[in-house]
Scaffold this motif. Sequence first.
Motif, PDB file in Angstrom:
ATOM      1  N   MET A 234       0.840  -1.193   0.000  1.00 11.06           N
ATOM      2  CA  MET A 234       0.000   0.000   0.000  1.00 11.06           C
ATOM      3  C   MET A 234       0.875   1.243   0.000  1.00 11.06           C
ATOM      4  SD  MET A 234      -1.211   0.209   4.004  1.00 11.06           S
ATOM      5  CE  MET A 234       0.003   0.615   5.279  1.00 11.06           C
ATOM      6  N   ALA A 235       0.262   2.373  -0.326  1.00  9.62           N
ATOM      7  CA  ALA A 235       0.969   3.648  -0.212  1.00  9.62           C
ATOM      8  C   ALA A 235       1.071   4.020   1.260  1.00  9.62           C
ATOM      9  CB  ALA A 235       0.214   4.728  -0.984  1.00  9.62           C
ATOM     10  N   ARG A 236       2.044   4.869   1.594  1.00 10.50           N
ATOM     11  CA  ARG A 236       2.241   5.241   2.988  1.00 10.50           C
ATOM     12  C   ARG A 236       2.821   6.644   3.043  1.00 10.50           C
ATOM     13  NH1 ARG A 236       5.960   2.974   0.433  1.00 10.50           N
ATOM     14  NH2 ARG A 236       8.179   3.042   0.938  1.00 10.50           N
ATOM     15  N   ILE A 237       2.453   7.358   4.100  1.00  7.62           N
ATOM     16  CA  ILE A 237       3.048   8.664   4.375  1.00  7.62           C
ATOM     17  C   ILE A 237       4.242   8.438   5.290  1.00  7.62           C
ATOM     18  CG2 ILE A 237       2.705  10.886   5.509  1.00  7.62           C
ATOM     19  CD1 ILE A 237      -0.219  10.784   4.589  1.00  7.62           C
ATOM     20  N   THR A 238       5.420   8.790   4.834  1.00  7.73           N
ATOM     21  CA  THR A 238       6.638   8.539   5.600  1.00  7.73           C
ATOM     22  C   THR A 238       7.149   9.776   6.317  1.00  7.73           C
ATOM     23  OG1 THR A 238       8.010   8.959   3.650  1.00  7.73           O
ATOM     24  CG2 THR A 238       7.348   6.673   4.058  1.00  7.73           C
ATOM     25  N   ALA A 239       6.751  10.956   5.864  1.00 10.59           N
ATOM     26  CA  ALA A 239       7.300  12.172   6.459  1.00 10.59           C
ATOM     27  C   ALA A 239       6.376  13.350   6.187  1.00 10.59           C
ATOM     28  CB  ALA A 239       8.685  12.468   5.908  1.00 10.59           C
ATOM     29  N   SER A 240       6.499  14.351   7.042  1.00 10.02           N
ATOM     30  CA  SER A 240       5.809  15.619   6.814  1.00 10.02           C
ATOM     31  C   SER A 240       6.841  16.737   6.816  1.00 10.02           C
ATOM     32  CB  SER A 240       4.742  15.872   7.880  1.00 10.02           C
ATOM     33  OG  SER A 240       5.274  15.781   9.186  1.00 10.02           O
ATOM     34  N   VAL A 241       6.586  17.717   5.982  1.00 11.96           N
ATOM     35  CA  VAL A 241       7.457  18.886   5.852  1.00 11.96           C
ATOM     36  C   VAL A 241       6.600  20.125   6.064  1.00 11.96           C
ATOM     37  CG1 VAL A 241       8.902  20.235   4.276  1.00 11.96           C
ATOM     38  CG2 VAL A 241       9.056  17.726   4.278  1.00 11.96           C
ATOM     39  N   PHE A 242       7.110  21.063   6.836  1.00 13.51           N
ATOM     40  CA  PHE A 242       6.394  22.295   7.147  1.00 13.51           C
ATOM     41  C   PHE A 242       7.310  23.457   6.793  1.00 13.51           C
ATOM     42  CE2 PHE A 242       5.442  18.837   9.963  1.00 13.51           C
ATOM     43  CZ  PHE A 242       4.068  18.799  10.051  1.00 13.51           C
ATOM     44  N   THR A 243       6.782  24.421   6.054  1.00 10.19           N
ATOM     45  CA  THR A 243       7.620  25.564   5.690  1.00 10.19           C
ATOM     46  C   THR A 243       6.780  26.772   5.304  1.00 10.19           C
ATOM     47  OG1 THR A 243       9.408  26.352   4.245  1.00 10.19           O
ATOM     48  CG2 THR A 243       7.819  24.844   3.258  1.00 10.19           C
TER      49      THR A 243
ATOM     50  N   ILE B  87      -6.889  12.059   5.240  1.00  5.19           N
ATOM     51  CA  ILE B  87      -5.970  11.945   4.099  1.00  5.19           C
ATOM     52  C   ILE B  87      -5.033  10.754   4.292  1.00  5.19           C
ATOM     53  CG2 ILE B  87      -4.026  13.073   2.933  1.00  5.19           C
ATOM     54  CD1 ILE B  87      -5.579  15.759   3.489  1.00  5.19           C
ATOM     55  N   ARG B  88      -4.511  10.573   5.515  1.00  2.00           N
ATOM     56  CA  ARG B  88      -3.645   9.405   5.741  1.00  2.00           C
ATOM     57  C   ARG B  88      -4.397   8.107   5.479  1.00  2.00           C
ATOM     58  NH1 ARG B  88      -2.334   9.345  11.254  1.00  2.00           N
ATOM     59  NH2 ARG B  88      -3.669   7.559  11.676  1.00  2.00           N
ATOM     60  N   LYS B  89      -5.619   8.014   5.952  1.00  2.00           N
ATOM     61  CA  LYS B  89      -6.434   6.815   5.713  1.00  2.00           C
ATOM     62  C   LYS B  89      -6.617   6.584   4.220  1.00  2.00           C
ATOM     63  CE  LYS B  89     -10.892   4.718   6.917  1.00  2.00           C
ATOM     64  NZ  LYS B  89     -12.167   4.927   7.681  1.00  2.00           N
ATOM     65  N   ALA B  90      -6.838   7.668   3.487  1.00  2.00           N
ATOM     66  CA  ALA B  90      -7.012   7.556   2.040  1.00  2.00           C
ATOM     67  C   ALA B  90      -5.736   7.052   1.371  1.00  2.00           C
ATOM     68  CB  ALA B  90      -7.411   8.913   1.463  1.00  2.00           C
ATOM     69  N   VAL B  91      -4.605   7.635   1.746  1.00  2.00           N
ATOM     70  CA  VAL B  91      -3.326   7.216   1.153  1.00  2.00           C
ATOM     71  C   VAL B  91      -3.065   5.742   1.441  1.00  2.00           C
ATOM     72  CG1 VAL B  91      -0.822   7.517   1.293  1.00  2.00           C
ATOM     73  CG2 VAL B  91      -2.310   9.532   1.175  1.00  2.00           C
ATOM     74  N   GLU B  92      -3.298   5.326   2.666  1.00  2.00           N
ATOM     75  CA  GLU B  92      -2.993   3.949   3.056  1.00  2.00           C
ATOM     76  C   GLU B  92      -3.932   2.928   2.428  1.00  2.00           C
ATOM     77  OE1 GLU B  92      -2.953   4.101   7.315  1.00  2.00           O
ATOM     78  OE2 GLU B  92      -0.915   4.925   7.401  1.00  2.00           O
ATOM     79  N   SER B  93      -5.036   3.384   1.859  1.00  2.00           N
ATOM     80  CA  SER B  93      -5.951   2.464   1.175  1.00  2.00           C
ATOM     81  C   SER B  93      -5.684   2.399  -0.328  1.00  2.00           C
ATOM     82  CB  SER B  93      -7.402   2.884   1.424  1.00  2.00           C
ATOM     83  OG  SER B  93      -7.690   4.137   0.807  1.00  2.00           O
ATOM     84  N   TYR B  94      -4.638   3.080  -0.779  1.00  2.00           N
ATOM     85  CA  TYR B  94      -4.269   3.053  -2.202  1.00  2.00           C
ATOM     86  C   TYR B  94      -3.376   1.848  -2.452  1.00  2.00           C
ATOM     87  CZ  TYR B  94      -2.794   4.972  -6.748  1.00  2.00           C
ATOM     88  OH  TYR B  94      -2.557   5.179  -8.090  1.00  2.00           O
ATOM     89  N   ASP B  95      -3.631   1.101  -3.517  1.00  2.00           N
ATOM     90  CA  ASP B  95      -2.980  -0.198  -3.709  1.00  2.00           C
ATOM     91  C   ASP B  95      -1.507  -0.120  -4.069  1.00  2.00           C
ATOM     92  OD1 ASP B  95      -5.231  -1.631  -3.054  1.00  2.00           O
ATOM     93  OD2 ASP B  95      -5.916  -1.848  -5.127  1.00  2.00           O
ATOM     94  N   ASP B  96      -1.112   0.898  -4.830  1.00  2.00           N
ATOM     95  CA  ASP B  96       0.284   0.952  -5.282  1.00  2.00           C
ATOM     96  C   ASP B  96       1.216   1.262  -4.119  1.00  2.00           C
ATOM     97  OD1 ASP B  96      -0.699   0.483  -7.750  1.00  2.00           O
ATOM     98  OD2 ASP B  96      -0.114   2.387  -8.638  1.00  2.00           O
ATOM     99  N   ASP B  97       2.430   0.728  -4.207  1.00  2.00           N
ATOM    100  CA  ASP B  97       3.444   0.930  -3.162  1.00  2.00           C
ATOM    101  C   ASP B  97       4.133   2.267  -3.418  1.00  2.00           C
ATOM    102  OD1 ASP B  97       5.238   0.621  -1.127  1.00  2.00           O
ATOM    103  OD2 ASP B  97       6.549  -0.759  -2.212  1.00  2.00           O
ATOM    104  N   LEU B  98       3.611   3.320  -2.790  1.00  2.00           N
ATOM    105  CA  LEU B  98       4.140   4.665  -3.007  1.00  2.00           C
ATOM    106  C   LEU B  98       4.630   5.256  -1.697  1.00  2.00           C
ATOM    107  CD1 LEU B  98       1.425   6.264  -5.343  1.00  2.00           C
ATOM    108  CD2 LEU B  98       3.676   5.386  -6.014  1.00  2.00           C
TER     109      LEU B  98
END
Length: 288
Positions: A1-10, A170-181
């Motif tokens: 699944m896709a995953r959020i690995t980091a957040s950037v703030f600027t 948004i994290r839930k949405a990303v993690e439900s995406y099939d491709d490994d991103l």
Amino acid sequence: MARITASVFTSHVPAIGAALDLGKTQEDYWKPVFAGYDFSKQWMKDNPPDVIFLVFNDHATAFSLEMIPTFAIGTAADYQPADEGWGPRPVPKVIGHPDLAAHIAQSVIQQDFDLTIVNKMDVDHGLTVPLSLMCGQPQAWPCQVIPFAVNVVQYPVPSGRRCFQLGQAIRKAVESYDDDLNVHIWGTGGMSHQLQGARAGLINREWDNAWLDKLIADPVACANTPHIDYVREAGSEGIELVMWLIARGAMSDIVDGKVQGPAPTVKHRFYHVPASNTAVGHLILENN
């Protein structure tokens, strides 16, 4: 699944983009600002994402005051740099990820957030300046980008709590995406600044840094900051910081609106004043 690995703030100060584009980065005034991103540019090379979900606010370029969506997700294949009155920035066009963007829109809307779907728009400094700060001046941006515009220009604007909740969706949405991103989520804008009125030029170092402390260690309390606190302490444009709460809410330590997982790792933190008439804040968090 896709995953959020980091957040950037600027921050996304337009004058930073002008300094880059005009070759002024080594001038005494600007050098300390850009030095604060030296680590970040190397970190981006060492931790390249496949996609950046980039939260920003449009500055009356894609959307006029005739039509102002509260939350708008870009689903196009590409986005041109906007002409904000002095010509488009000389930066590459932004390549989107329509498939993932459409998936996120479907998932988030089904989680009861009303998003505006945008199939065509130009992107202004709110999006391109953060890319320049983190990626330098390449011939092409190193990854695909999903623009996500938030109204913080015309009241009423969304609450910090709502933005924090949206990040979780948004994290839930990303993690439900099939491709490994590998996905990064960026929150941009702020920190303290006011562009008009009797307090024009306001910068509040103490409040900014206390808010950064809270964003890292107590994001739920940060999300509950009332709008009036931003306006009073950080100036009329300080309200842009609610966009950072979308990115913070998407981190994996936030479960059911509470801090329940391992704290993210602070990879880099930077603060500088002034840049034009704005305080510059910057933070990189990695999920554990």
